[in-house]
Design a protein around this motif. Structure first.
Motif, PDB file in Angstrom:
ATOM      1  N   LEU A  38       0.826  -1.202   0.000  1.00  0.00           N
ATOM      2  CA  LEU A  38       0.000   0.000   0.000  1.00  0.00           C
ATOM      3  C   LEU A  38       0.867   1.261   0.000  1.00  0.00           C
ATOM      4  N   ARG A  39       2.005   1.215   0.681  1.00  0.00           N
ATOM      5  CA  ARG A  39       2.918   2.366   0.659  1.00  0.00           C
ATOM      6  C   ARG A  39       3.454   2.598  -0.754  1.00  0.00           C
ATOM      7  N   SER A  40       3.748   1.534  -1.464  1.00  0.00           N
ATOM      8  CA  SER A  40       4.233   1.678  -2.839  1.00  0.00           C
ATOM      9  C   SER A  40       3.173   2.329  -3.719  1.00  0.00           C
ATOM     10  N   GLU A  41       1.914   1.907  -3.527  1.00  0.00           N
ATOM     11  CA  GLU A  41       0.821   2.519  -4.276  1.00  0.00           C
ATOM     12  C   GLU A  41       0.706   4.002  -3.940  1.00  0.00           C
ATOM     13  N   ALA A  42       0.866   4.343  -2.650  1.00  0.00           N
ATOM     14  CA  ALA A  42       0.774   5.737  -2.236  1.00  0.00           C
ATOM     15  C   ALA A  42       1.872   6.570  -2.894  1.00  0.00           C
ATOM     16  N   ALA A  43       3.082   6.038  -2.909  1.00  0.00           N
ATOM     17  CA  ALA A  43       4.202   6.777  -3.509  1.00  0.00           C
ATOM     18  C   ALA A  43       3.977   6.994  -4.999  1.00  0.00           C
ATOM     19  N   ARG A  44       3.486   5.962  -5.687  1.00  0.00           N
ATOM     20  CA  ARG A  44       3.238   6.087  -7.122  1.00  0.00           C
ATOM     21  C   ARG A  44       2.142   7.115  -7.392  1.00  0.00           C
ATOM     22  N   MET A  45       1.063   7.049  -6.588  1.00  0.00           N
ATOM     23  CA  MET A  45      -0.016   8.027  -6.764  1.00  0.00           C
ATOM     24  C   MET A  45       0.453   9.435  -6.428  1.00  0.00           C
ATOM     25  N   ALA A  46       1.310   9.575  -5.396  1.00  0.00           N
ATOM     26  CA  ALA A  46       1.764  10.907  -4.994  1.00  0.00           C
ATOM     27  C   ALA A  46       2.550  11.585  -6.103  1.00  0.00           C
ATOM     28  N   ASP A  47       3.389  10.813  -6.784  1.00  0.00           N
ATOM     29  CA  ASP A  47       4.146  11.396  -7.899  1.00  0.00           C
ATOM     30  C   ASP A  47       3.196  11.895  -8.986  1.00  0.00           C
ATOM     31  N   ASP A  48       2.208  11.062  -9.320  1.00  0.00           N
ATOM     32  CA  ASP A  48       1.255  11.477 -10.356  1.00  0.00           C
ATOM     33  C   ASP A  48       0.380  12.618  -9.868  1.00  0.00           C
ATOM     34  N   TRP A  49       0.006  12.571  -8.569  1.00  0.00           N
ATOM     35  CA  TRP A  49      -0.834  13.643  -8.023  1.00  0.00           C
ATOM     36  C   TRP A  49      -0.093  14.972  -8.085  1.00  0.00           C
ATOM     37  N   TRP A  50       1.162  14.983  -7.703  1.00  0.00           N
ATOM     38  CA  TRP A  50       1.942  16.221  -7.741  1.00  0.00           C
ATOM     39  C   TRP A  50       2.047  16.748  -9.172  1.00  0.00           C
ATOM     40  N   GLU A  51       2.231  15.818 -10.093  1.00  0.00           N
ATOM     41  CA  GLU A  51       2.378  16.211 -11.490  1.00  0.00           C
ATOM     42  C   GLU A  51       1.072  16.704 -12.088  1.00  0.00           C
ATOM     43  N   ARG A  52      -0.036  16.046 -11.737  1.00  0.00           N
ATOM     44  CA  ARG A  52      -1.294  16.323 -12.425  1.00  0.00           C
ATOM     45  C   ARG A  52      -2.263  17.175 -11.612  1.00  0.00           C
ATOM     46  N   CYS A  53      -2.140  17.194 -10.298  1.00  0.00           N
ATOM     47  CA  CYS A  53      -3.118  17.888  -9.449  1.00  0.00           C
ATOM     48  C   CYS A  53      -2.576  19.176  -8.827  1.00  0.00           C
ATOM     49  N   THR A  54      -1.351  19.525  -9.112  1.00  0.00           N
ATOM     50  CA  THR A  54      -0.857  20.824  -8.669  1.00  0.00           C
ATOM     51  C   THR A  54      -0.361  21.600  -9.883  1.00  0.00           C
ATOM     52  N   PHE A  55      -0.385  22.900  -9.789  1.00  0.00           N
ATOM     53  CA  PHE A  55       0.067  23.755 -10.890  1.00  0.00           C
ATOM     54  C   PHE A  55       0.722  25.001 -10.317  1.00  0.00           C
ATOM     55  N   THR A  56       1.479  25.687 -11.152  1.00  0.00           N
ATOM     56  CA  THR A  56       2.129  26.939 -10.755  1.00  0.00           C
ATOM     57  C   THR A  56       1.595  28.060 -11.628  1.00  0.00           C
ATOM     58  N   LEU A  57       1.073  29.086 -10.961  1.00  0.00           N
ATOM     59  CA  LEU A  57       0.524  30.231 -11.674  1.00  0.00           C
ATOM     60  C   LEU A  57       0.681  31.462 -10.794  1.00  0.00           C
ATOM     61  N   ASP A  58       1.100  32.508 -11.380  1.00  0.00           N
ATOM     62  CA  ASP A  58       1.272  33.772 -10.672  1.00  0.00           C
ATOM     63  C   ASP A  58       2.225  33.604  -9.479  1.00  0.00           C
ATOM     64  N   GLY A  59       3.212  32.707  -9.655  1.00  0.00           N
ATOM     65  CA  GLY A  59       4.225  32.482  -8.624  1.00  0.00           C
ATOM     66  C   GLY A  59       3.780  31.602  -7.485  1.00  0.00           C
ATOM     67  N   LEU A  60       2.591  30.984  -7.585  1.00  0.00           N
ATOM     68  CA  LEU A  60       2.064  30.150  -6.500  1.00  0.00           C
ATOM     69  C   LEU A  60       1.903  28.705  -6.964  1.00  0.00           C
ATOM     70  N   ARG A  61       2.272  27.780  -6.069  1.00  0.00           N
ATOM     71  CA  ARG A  61       2.014  26.354  -6.312  1.00  0.00           C
ATOM     72  C   ARG A  61       0.722  26.001  -5.582  1.00  0.00           C
ATOM     73  N   LEU A  62      -0.308  25.641  -6.368  1.00  0.00           N
ATOM     74  CA  LEU A  62      -1.641  25.428  -5.793  1.00  0.00           C
ATOM     75  C   LEU A  62      -2.213  24.081  -6.210  1.00  0.00           C
TER      76      LEU A  62
END
Length: 869
Positions: free
Chosen positions: A652-676
């Protein structure tokens, strides 16, 4: 010959031949002394370590102590479950020895008393067997060897049981009746002794058939009628005192019942009916009968004694037939054994210890049958030689077939350790439901005023008043083999609820031979103890809520599907996994996650979840939308990490790590100098659609320590900065907000359904997150709440409902808003709880809101938690 002449002297009479030594009184005294030493050593060696201290032992000891110190027949209401003479005697012994002072404790003092009882019984077994055999010492020796070496005998004779005292009385009554010639005094004394035995334990009455036989054959002519009448008068008159006592206390006949169906007082007749009705009837030869189960247990402990006893009984029957049924001793032994076996085989419940009174009479049967065999050997040196060979063979049989655990096994140290832990860790005023083995030390030797025998706690009205007849008020349950047995039989439903809603505080199972499966209600031995602490009221509500959620809304092997609904969302799956993790239900957690993986994780570019699955009325389903909800995926990641920490699940930890990498890549963005945090992994076409409630700094701090590959601290700092800007520019934090490519804040308009541009339910979901941050000392959360809290209060007044009520109650817990959090809870949240089920009804959405309030109580310092009813 002169008359004066002296007559020749008459020959002096010949001196009587000197009997061989083995037939002298001195030899018999030496023999009996040797037998006593052997019997005493076998009983005494390790008697404080084996077997474990059983519930009944402490029951009789505590009642005996209550009798001599308080003049009471029980520590609680006396219910006539047994006649009281046995523990009166035990109490007298405790009075003589200073309670537990002389031997280290009451339980230890009781076992010393049983050693003395055993030694006296050993002498009685020898004398009874010898007299029945017409003076043959062989019968007495062999009977004592069986009595002393029987493993099942040792197992129960060491314990402080009424059965052992009862057997002493029956043997004494039997010996008196074997006096020849039989006198009126011996007859009356025998009847009194038998009556006393019955008043020690009523089961003694089943040996009465044997006494009737002895009376008939032991008296002759006109004496027979008088002997029978005198014996039954003295025995019956003694037993009648028990019924007279109940009558004088107005507790003989069934009591009237009140409006709730509860009897107004205890009753001897009611108790007898209850005792006679215990267990389901089954013919004794049926494998599922209590009798056959007990026989299996006894054979497992001691097959040799039962085999020898059964063989000797059959042998005596054959001897009786060969002698044309003219062997009074054989008749008597067969009647004694047969009468008690008839009680065991009556078809009702048979408790394991019921075999204890049978052992001495099986031993006497073995001795008498052996004597009948040796009667056929010439009455010279060969007869004692044959007896010696039989005794040696008997000893060898026990040595070769018995495991002799009673000499080496320690079954009481776990019990001692549990008592020591309670005395060190549990307050003396705590309410404790317990196996009675702890009662003498905790209550009568120490000062634990709230300790209760669990069976009394279940049924005694006075004790139920001490915990307001609400098992949730009991603080601890001391769990043992006996408690598990009673719970599995369904006799103590309150204790079953107590165990189900408790957490393990301490476990003492070192070296235990027991197989324990609490879920299945199985315990195979009593050499272990656990102390369970009752959950808080809030935890109990959460547990019951999870059971309702799991039973009603989880279908297949892990899909959350509300009644009559067609849609399952990733947030629904998150809610189920959060509850399963909190309640320690790993199987359900994995089931929900596996279903989620199988049905909602088929995206081509990442390992994230699609947000919706649709199910038609036939149970067939399809993906409703491949889009994601980023808040659901971040919570999945957190739950998988926590599951690994809780259960040790690297997959389950391995699944979490894999999802976290994709989540950071796909569910966060940088705009106007902010990571949101974005609303979806698929993002917006031009501008960014943001849901402020997705911001979870507490979770990101966990990620920072466990998944350090990303800049989680920046996500926290930028998120706080963005929310501060939104509150400053918009005057509130709306459900949704658009951040344009130019860095401006814009209205969502038609991008989302409902009122996206104002405060609403989504905004309210941010409130508990900020409150937890404020409690943890985060000044940025405090500043945001300074602006939001007045709006939450106003929203709750303008739009009353469960979401606003939960948010208002949580705010009132942490901040002074002029309203009491407990009153808000009672008026707006507790009203949603069904008192019958202990959980709340309503829709899945309502469930989620009410659950969030209760879960919040577990995440704040105890001083801030709201006490619930």
């Amino acid at each position: 010959m002169s008359v004066l002449q002296a007559a020749p002297e008459a020959a002096a009479p010949a001196a009587p031949a000197r009997p061989p030594f083995w037939r002298t009184r001195g030899a018999e005294v030496l023999l009996v002394a040797t037998l006593l030493i052997v019997s005493g050593l076998l009983h005494a060696w390790n008697m404080l370590g084996y077997p474990y201290f059983e519930n009944d032992e402490a029951t009789y000891l505590s009642r005996g102590w209550a009798f001599i110190t308080e003049g009471q027949l029980d520590v609680a209401t006396y219910r006539y479950d047994h006649a009281p003479l046995g523990w009166m005697a035990i109490g007298s012994w405790l009075g003589l020895t200073g309670g537990g002072a002389m031997f280290g404790g009451m339980l230890e003092a009781g076992r010393v008393l049983m050693l003395l009882v055993h030694l006296v019984s050993t002498v009685l077994v020898y004398l009874v067997a010898k007299r029945l055999a017409g003076g043959r010492m062989t019968a007495g020796v062999l009977a004592v060897l069986v009595f002393a070496m029987s493993p099942v005998g040792i197992y129960f004779q060491r314990r402080v049981l009424l059965d052992n005292l009862m057997v002493l009385g029956v043997l004494l009554a039997l010996l008196l009746l074997l006096r020849r010639p039989l006198t009126l005094g011996a007859t009356v004394a025998s009847g009194l002794a038998f009556g006393v035995a019955v008043l020690v334990k009523l089961n003694a009455i089943f040996f009465g058939v044997g006494f009737a036989v002895l009376l008939w054959v032991g008296a002759v002519g006109a004496q027979r009628k008088h002997a029978v009448l005198q014996w039954f008068a003295s025995a019956g008159g003694t037993v009648l005192l028990f019924f007279v006592y109940a009558l004088l206390n107005e507790e003989l006949f069934p009591a009237p019942v009140d409006a709730d169906g509860e009897p107004a007082h205890v009753s001897l007749v009611d108790t007898f009916e209850l005792q006679l009705g215990r267990g389901d009837f089954a013919w004794p030869w049926q494998p599922e009968s209590s009798f056959m189960e007990a026989v299996g247990s006894w054979v497992g402990k001691d097959s040799l004694t039962l085999t020898l006893g059964a063989a000797a009984t059959v042998g005596l029957l054959l001897v009786l037939a060969a002698r044309r049924f003219r062997d009074p001793s054989a008749w008597a032994v067969l009647a004694l054994v047969g009468g008690y076996v008839a009680f065991l085989a009556r078809g009702g419940i048979v408790i394991d210890l019921y075999v204890a009174p049978l052992i001495p009479f099986l031993a006497i049967a073995v001795g008498l049958f052996a004597a009948r065999i040796t009667d056929r050997v010439p009455d010279d040196w060969r007869r004692p030689a044959v007896g010696t060979v039989l005794a040696a063979a008997l000893v060898a049989g026990y040595v070769l077939t018995s495991d002799r655990l009673y000499l080496t096994k320690d079954e009481t140290s776990n019990q001692d350790a549990a008592l020591a832990w309670i005395e060190q860790e549990v307050p003396t005023d705590a309410l404790i439901a317990a196996d009675n083995y702890v009662y003498p030390e905790l209550v009568q030797e120490e000062s634990y005023t709230g300790a209760m025998y669990f069976f009394h706690a279940e049924y005694d009205p006075e004790l139920r008043d001490t915990y307001a007849d609400d098992w949730r008020e009991i603080d601890y349950l001391v769990l043992t083999h006996e408690v598990v047995e009673q719970i599995s039989q369904g006799t103590v439903p309150r204790m079953a609820e107590l165990l189900e809603h408790s957490t393990l505080a301490a476990s003492f199972m070192d070296g235990s031979s027991a197989f324990v499966d609490l879920d299945a209600g199985i315990s195979t031995n009593g050499d272990w103890v656990q102390v369970w602490q009752t959950k808080s009221r809030n935890q109990i509500v959460l547990q019951d809520a999870w059971q309702r959620f799991r039973d009603d809304w989880i279908v297949s092997y892990g899909q959350v599907l509300e009644d009559d609904a067609v849609s399952t969302t990733s947030l629904d799956q998150v809610l189920a996994m959060e509850q399963a993790l909190a309640e320690g239900d790993e199987a359900a957690f994995r089931g929900v996650w596996q279903w989620t993986t199988d049905h909602m994780r088929h995206r081509e570019d990442d390992a994230l979840t699609s947000w919706q699955w649709l199910t038609d009325e036939d149970g067939e389903g399809e993906l409703g939308s491949s889009d994601t909800v980023c808040s659901a995926d971040q919570r999945f990641i957190g739950l998988l990490l926590e599951a690994d920490s809780t259960w040790g699940a690297p997959d389950l930890r391995s699944e979490a790590a894999r999802m976290a990498d994709d989540w950071w890549e796909r569910c966060t963005f940088t705009l106007d100098g902010l990571r949101l945090v974005d609303s979806s992994a698929d993002g917006s076409v031009d501008d960014q659609l943001i849901n402020p409630s997705y911001f979870d700094p507490t979770l990101y701090r966990t990620f920072a320590t466990q998944l350090p590959g990303h800049d989680w601290d920046r996500l926290i700092d930028d998120g706080y900065a963005f929310l501060a800007r939104v509150l400053d520019e918009r005057g509130t934090i709306p459900n949704w907000i658009v951040l344009t490519q130019e860095g401006d804040l814009a209205a969502v308009g038609d991008l989302v359904d409902g009122e996206g541009d104002v405060m609403g339910e989504d905004t309210l979901r941010l409130v508990p997150t900020l409150l937890r941050e404020e409690i943890a000392g985060e000044p940025r959360a405090r500043k945001l709440l300074d602006g939001l809290v007045p709006q939450v209060v106003g929203y709750a007044a303008d739009a009353p409902g469960l979401p606003s009520s939960v948010a208002l109650a949580l705010v009132a817990q942490v901040r002074d808003i002029g309203a009491d959090a407990h009153e808000i809870y009672l008026a707006r949240i507790a009203s949603q709880v069904d008192p019958e089920t202990g959980t709340w009804d309503g829709t899945l959405a309502d469930f989620a809101w009410t659950y969030s309030w209760h879960r919040f109580q577990e995440r704040v310092p105890p001083a801030l938690a709201v006490p619930i009813s």
